[in-house]
Design a protein around this motif. Structure first.
Motif, PDB file in Angstrom:
ATOM      1  N   ASP A 150       0.828  -1.203   0.000  1.00  0.00           N
ATOM      2  CA  ASP A 150       0.000   0.000   0.000  1.00  0.00           C
ATOM      3  C   ASP A 150       0.864   1.256   0.000  1.00  0.00           C
ATOM      4  OD1 ASP A 150      -2.269  -1.536   0.029  1.00  0.00           O
ATOM      5  OD2 ASP A 150      -2.616  -1.332   2.197  1.00  0.00           O
ATOM      6  N   GLU A 151       1.894   1.247   0.805  1.00  0.00           N
ATOM      7  CA  GLU A 151       2.790   2.397   0.880  1.00  0.00           C
ATOM      8  C   GLU A 151       3.491   2.611  -0.451  1.00  0.00           C
ATOM      9  OE1 GLU A 151       4.793   5.693   2.550  1.00  0.00           O
ATOM     10  OE2 GLU A 151       2.972   4.626   3.100  1.00  0.00           O
ATOM     11  N   HIS A 152       3.924   1.539  -1.074  1.00  0.00           N
ATOM     12  CA  HIS A 152       4.584   1.634  -2.372  1.00  0.00           C
ATOM     13  C   HIS A 152       3.633   2.233  -3.409  1.00  0.00           C
ATOM     14  CE1 HIS A 152       7.149   0.659  -5.748  1.00  0.00           C
ATOM     15  NE2 HIS A 152       6.114   0.071  -6.325  1.00  0.00           N
ATOM     16  N   ARG A 186       3.092   6.019  -2.684  1.00  0.00           N
ATOM     17  CA  ARG A 186       4.237   6.836  -3.076  1.00  0.00           C
ATOM     18  C   ARG A 186       4.373   6.911  -4.595  1.00  0.00           C
ATOM     19  NH1 ARG A 186       8.931   7.101   1.038  1.00  0.00           N
ATOM     20  NH2 ARG A 186       7.826   6.807   2.988  1.00  0.00           N
ATOM     21  N   GLU A 187       4.105   5.814  -5.277  1.00  0.00           N
ATOM     22  CA  GLU A 187       4.193   5.816  -6.733  1.00  0.00           C
ATOM     23  C   GLU A 187       3.149   6.766  -7.321  1.00  0.00           C
ATOM     24  OE1 GLU A 187       3.787   2.753 -10.481  1.00  0.00           O
ATOM     25  OE2 GLU A 187       4.270   1.944  -8.511  1.00  0.00           O
ATOM     26  N   GLU A 188       1.940   6.738  -6.794  1.00  0.00           N
ATOM     27  CA  GLU A 188       0.892   7.629  -7.280  1.00  0.00           C
ATOM     28  C   GLU A 188       1.250   9.089  -7.005  1.00  0.00           C
ATOM     29  OE1 GLU A 188      -3.714   8.690  -6.209  1.00  0.00           O
ATOM     30  OE2 GLU A 188      -3.100   6.594  -6.087  1.00  0.00           O
ATOM     31  N   LYS A 189       1.810   9.359  -5.826  1.00  0.00           N
ATOM     32  CA  LYS A 189       2.181  10.715  -5.459  1.00  0.00           C
ATOM     33  C   LYS A 189       3.309  11.237  -6.343  1.00  0.00           C
ATOM     34  CE  LYS A 189       3.448  13.496  -1.464  1.00  0.00           C
ATOM     35  NZ  LYS A 189       3.792  13.499  -0.061  1.00  0.00           N
ATOM     36  N   SER A 190       4.256  10.392  -6.696  1.00  0.00           N
ATOM     37  CA  SER A 190       5.403  10.840  -7.482  1.00  0.00           C
ATOM     38  C   SER A 190       5.089  10.957  -8.969  1.00  0.00           C
ATOM     39  CB  SER A 190       6.592   9.907  -7.275  1.00  0.00           C
ATOM     40  OG  SER A 190       6.305   8.640  -7.820  1.00  0.00           O
TER      41      SER A 190
END
Length: 58
Positions: free
Chosen positions: A9-11, A14-18
């Motif tokens: 979930d964290e990955h 972060r991928e969506e945010k970046s």
């Protein structure tokens, strides 16, 4: 929740945010008008002499 699920979930978060692009900034260029002046000061030889003196004192 297991640790593996948290990592996934964290990955994804972060991928969506970046991958999102922030376009809420002002894209206009600033124009500055004026004049810049500087005094070069001493000659190159005088500056080298001063540098040598500083190195000798340290």
């Amino acid at each position: 929740m297991s640790m593996g699920a948290y990592d996934e979930d964290e990955h994804e978060r972060r991928e969506e945010k970046s991958t999102t692009v922030d376009t809420d900034f002002d894209d206009e260029r600033n124009e500055y008008r004026g004049k810049v002046e500087f005094d070069s000061g001493d000659s190159t030889e005088a500056l080298l002499d001063q540098f040598k003196e500083i190195k000798e004192n340290n």
